[in-house]
Design an enzyme around this catalytic site. Sequence first.
Site, PDB file in Angstrom:
ATOM      1  N   GLY A 134      20.221  23.397   0.092  1.00 50.12           N
ATOM      2  CA  GLY A 134      18.830  23.827   0.185  1.00 50.12           C
ATOM      3  C   GLY A 134      18.646  25.277  -0.220  1.00 50.12           C
ATOM      4  O   GLY A 134      19.550  25.905  -0.775  1.00 50.12           O
ATOM      5  N   ASN A 139      28.861  22.702  -5.032  1.00 47.18           N
ATOM      6  CA  ASN A 139      28.707  21.850  -3.855  1.00 47.18           C
ATOM      7  C   ASN A 139      28.187  22.721  -2.701  1.00 47.18           C
ATOM      8  O   ASN A 139      27.951  23.911  -2.875  1.00 47.18           O
ATOM      9  CB  ASN A 139      30.065  21.224  -3.503  1.00 47.18           C
ATOM     10  CG  ASN A 139      29.902  19.835  -2.880  1.00 47.18           C
ATOM     11  OD1 ASN A 139      29.057  19.646  -2.007  1.00 47.18           O
ATOM     12  ND2 ASN A 139      30.688  18.885  -3.327  1.00 47.18           N
ATOM     13  N   THR A 140      28.049  22.133  -1.538  1.00 50.78           N
ATOM     14  CA  THR A 140      27.535  22.868  -0.370  1.00 50.78           C
ATOM     15  C   THR A 140      28.526  23.946   0.083  1.00 50.78           C
ATOM     16  O   THR A 140      29.715  23.879  -0.221  1.00 50.78           O
ATOM     17  CB  THR A 140      27.280  21.893   0.784  1.00 50.78           C
ATOM     18  OG1 THR A 140      28.478  21.152   1.008  1.00 50.78           O
ATOM     19  CG2 THR A 140      26.155  20.931   0.466  1.00 50.78           C
ATOM     20  N   CYS A 164      34.099  18.581  -1.605  1.00 49.81           N
ATOM     21  CA  CYS A 164      33.326  18.181  -0.430  1.00 49.81           C
ATOM     22  C   CYS A 164      33.876  18.897   0.795  1.00 49.81           C
ATOM     23  O   CYS A 164      35.050  18.716   1.141  1.00 49.81           O
ATOM     24  CB  CYS A 164      33.399  16.678  -0.220  1.00 49.81           C
ATOM     25  SG  CYS A 164      32.480  16.185   1.246  1.00 49.81           S
ATOM     26  N   LYS A 205      33.271  19.250 -10.210  1.00 47.27           N
ATOM     27  CA  LYS A 205      32.289  19.847  -9.281  1.00 47.27           C
ATOM     28  C   LYS A 205      33.005  20.808  -8.333  1.00 47.27           C
ATOM     29  O   LYS A 205      33.935  20.433  -7.620  1.00 47.27           O
ATOM     30  CB  LYS A 205      31.566  18.753  -8.494  1.00 47.27           C
ATOM     31  CG  LYS A 205      30.448  19.321  -7.631  1.00 47.27           C
ATOM     32  CD  LYS A 205      29.490  18.250  -7.180  1.00 47.27           C
ATOM     33  CE  LYS A 205      28.411  18.809  -6.287  1.00 47.27           C
ATOM     34  NZ  LYS A 205      27.521  17.766  -5.762  1.00 47.27           N
ATOM     35  N   SER A 208      24.663  14.368  -6.498  1.00 47.49           N
ATOM     36  CA  SER A 208      25.415  13.276  -5.878  1.00 47.49           C
ATOM     37  C   SER A 208      25.179  13.234  -4.366  1.00 47.49           C
ATOM     38  O   SER A 208      25.182  14.253  -3.684  1.00 47.49           O
ATOM     39  CB  SER A 208      26.908  13.461  -6.159  1.00 47.49           C
ATOM     40  OG  SER A 208      27.642  12.444  -5.514  1.00 47.49           O
ATOM     41  N   LYS A 221      26.358   8.536  -5.684  1.00 48.57           N
ATOM     42  CA  LYS A 221      27.095   9.018  -4.497  1.00 48.57           C
ATOM     43  C   LYS A 221      28.602   8.965  -4.774  1.00 48.57           C
ATOM     44  O   LYS A 221      29.089   8.019  -5.400  1.00 48.57           O
ATOM     45  CB  LYS A 221      26.735   8.098  -3.319  1.00 48.57           C
ATOM     46  CG  LYS A 221      27.555   8.280  -2.068  1.00 48.57           C
ATOM     47  CD  LYS A 221      27.054   9.408  -1.242  1.00 48.57           C
ATOM     48  CE  LYS A 221      27.969   9.735  -0.063  1.00 48.57           C
ATOM     49  NZ  LYS A 221      27.749  11.096   0.439  1.00 48.57           N
TER      50      LYS A 221
HETATM   51  C1  LIG Z   1      23.187  14.544   2.618  1.00 42.70           C
HETATM   52  C2  LIG Z   1      24.036  15.090   1.492  1.00 42.70           C
HETATM   53  C3  LIG Z   1      25.050  14.291   0.955  1.00 42.70           C
HETATM   54  C4  LIG Z   1      25.832  14.775  -0.098  1.00 42.70           C
HETATM   55  N1  LIG Z   1      26.812  13.967  -0.619  1.00 42.70           N
HETATM   56  C5  LIG Z   1      27.532  14.399  -1.697  1.00 42.70           C
HETATM   57  C6  LIG Z   1      28.481  13.549  -2.319  1.00 42.70           C
HETATM   58  O1  LIG Z   1      28.689  12.393  -1.963  1.00 42.70           O
HETATM   59  N2  LIG Z   1      29.171  14.062  -3.382  1.00 42.70           N
HETATM   60  C7  LIG Z   1      28.968  15.323  -3.870  1.00 42.70           C
HETATM   61  O2  LIG Z   1      29.616  15.713  -4.845  1.00 42.70           O
HETATM   62  N3  LIG Z   1      28.052  16.131  -3.292  1.00 42.70           N
HETATM   63  C8  LIG Z   1      27.333  15.706  -2.234  1.00 42.70           C
HETATM   64  N4  LIG Z   1      26.388  16.524  -1.684  1.00 42.70           N
HETATM   65  C9  LIG Z   1      26.155  17.856  -2.255  1.00 42.70           C
HETATM   66  C10 LIG Z   1      25.013  17.822  -3.270  1.00 42.70           C
HETATM   67  O3  LIG Z   1      25.329  16.976  -4.354  1.00 42.70           O
HETATM   68  C11 LIG Z   1      24.690  19.242  -3.797  1.00 42.70           C
HETATM   69  O4  LIG Z   1      25.837  19.777  -4.438  1.00 42.70           O
HETATM   70  C12 LIG Z   1      24.271  20.186  -2.664  1.00 42.70           C
HETATM   71  O5  LIG Z   1      23.470  19.515  -1.723  1.00 42.70           O
HETATM   72  C13 LIG Z   1      23.511  21.413  -3.192  1.00 42.70           C
HETATM   73  O6  LIG Z   1      22.312  21.030  -3.826  1.00 42.70           O
HETATM   74  P1  LIG Z   1      20.876  21.063  -3.086  1.00 42.70           P
HETATM   75  O7  LIG Z   1      20.746  22.414  -2.449  1.00 42.70           O
HETATM   76  O8  LIG Z   1      19.888  20.809  -4.178  1.00 42.70           O
HETATM   77  O9  LIG Z   1      20.897  19.983  -2.066  1.00 42.70           O
HETATM   78  C14 LIG Z   1      25.594  16.061  -0.615  1.00 42.70           C
HETATM   79  C15 LIG Z   1      24.573  16.853  -0.077  1.00 42.70           C
HETATM   80  C16 LIG Z   1      23.790  16.376   0.959  1.00 42.70           C
HETATM   81  C17 LIG Z   1      22.684  17.266   1.493  1.00 42.70           C
END
Ligand SMILES: Cc1cc2nc3c(=O)[nH]c(=O)nc-3n(C[C@H](O)[C@H](O)[C@H](O)COP(=O)(O)O)c2cc1C
Length: 312
Positions: A219, A194-195, A133, A167, A24, A48
Site C-alpha cells: 500500500g 514485494n512487501t 515472500c 521478483k 500477484s 497468485k
Molecule cells: C494479500 C496479499 C497477497 C499477496 N500475495 C502475493 C503472492 O502470492 N505472490 C507475490 O509475489 N506477491 C504477493 N503479494 C505482494 C504483491 O504482489 C505486491 O508485491 C505488494 O502487495 C506491493 O504492491 P501493492 O502496494 O500495490 O499492494 C501479496 C500482497 C498482498 C497484499
Amino acid sequence: MTAAISLATQVGTVSLANPIMPASGTFDYHSSPRPPFDIHRLGALVLKSITWNPQKGNPPPRLAETPSGLINSIGIPSPGMERFLGEVLPHYTVLNIPLVASVAGYTPDEYARIAAELNSIAAVTAVELNLSCPNIAYHHMPAQDPALLKECVAAARSETTKPLWAKLSPDVPSVGAMAAAAEASGADACTVINTAQAMMVNIETGRLMIGAGMGGLSGPALLPIALAAVWDVTLHTRIPVIGVGGIRSADDVIAFLMAGASAVQIGTASFYNPSVMVQILQDLNTFMARKHFHSLTEIIGMAHGAEIQEVR
Ligand SMILES: Cc1cc2nc3c(=O)[nH]c(=O)nc-3n(C[C@H](O)[C@H](O)[C@H](O)COP(=O)(O)O)c2cc1C
C-alpha cells in the site's frame, strides 16, 4: 489531426497493450462469480504464486490495517502444481489475455520443477519467480541471499524458454545488486518490489495483530521505497523493470515509468477500489493527452535524463 495515443509497452520480448497488471496474490478471478470489471483491458494478468506441493498458508489473522498500508501474512496458500494446472489455470487460459504465472519455492529444485511444467503451456506468456515472500518459512529468502537467488533463477532458467521475471524484496541493502545477480543468472526482467517486513501490536490485547507475528507491508507507505528500488535496479542492470508498490493512481504509475519501469503492477489499491486499474487506464490517457505524449517510450526513464533512455 492529432496523433493517436498508445499505452503499449514492452517488457523485453513481451508486448503488452498497456502497462497495467494486477500484482500477484491480489487478484483472484477464478473464485469470483464474475470479474468486477472488464479484465480484458489490462496489459496482463499476474496469477497468485503457486508452490509445487499443496499448502494451507499461515494462521489467522492474516491481515492488519495500518495508517498508510496493509500488513499481510497470507503465507501463499497453494493448491499445489497438479491442481493448479488442472483446476485453476483453465479459468485464465480462456481469457485471451497475456498470463504471467508466479512461482514460489523453498529450494532451487522446486523453482525448476514448476518452471519446467509451465514451459509447455502456450497460454503462459511469462513466468515470475517470487523470490521474496516475507511470509513463508524459508531457510533463507532467495531475494536476500545472492548465492541462493542465483541458484533459483539459474535453475528455473535451465527449464524454461519463457521470459523469466525475478521478483525482489525491498529488505536488502541494495535491490539493484540483487537485480544484477538475477540478470547474471538469466532473468529477463525484475519485478520490484514485494512487501516490506512489518508488524503491528494491538495495545488493547497486548498481542501482535498478525497470527504469524511478522507480515509484509503493502500500500501507500511502500510507494517511495518501491520507486527508489526501481531506480536502483535501472542503475545496476540493463533488463526491464516492472514497478510495484503502493500504486493507487495514474500519477503513481507515471512516477514509476519516469523512474524507469516499463510496466507496473497494482495490488492493495484494488482491495479498496476493485475497478481502480481500469480507472487508471483512463487517467493515463488523459495525462498523455494533456502533456502531448503519444507513446510511453517518451515517458519511460524520463527522470534519468537522456542517457538511460538510450540503453532501455
Ligand atoms: C494479500 C496479499 C497477497 C499477496 N500475495 C502475493 C503472492 O502470492 N505472490 C507475490 O509475489 N506477491 C504477493 N503479494 C505482494 C504483491 O504482489 C505486491 O508485491 C505488494 O502487495 C506491493 O504492491 P501493492 O502496494 O500495490 O499492494 C501479496 C500482497 C498482498 C497484499
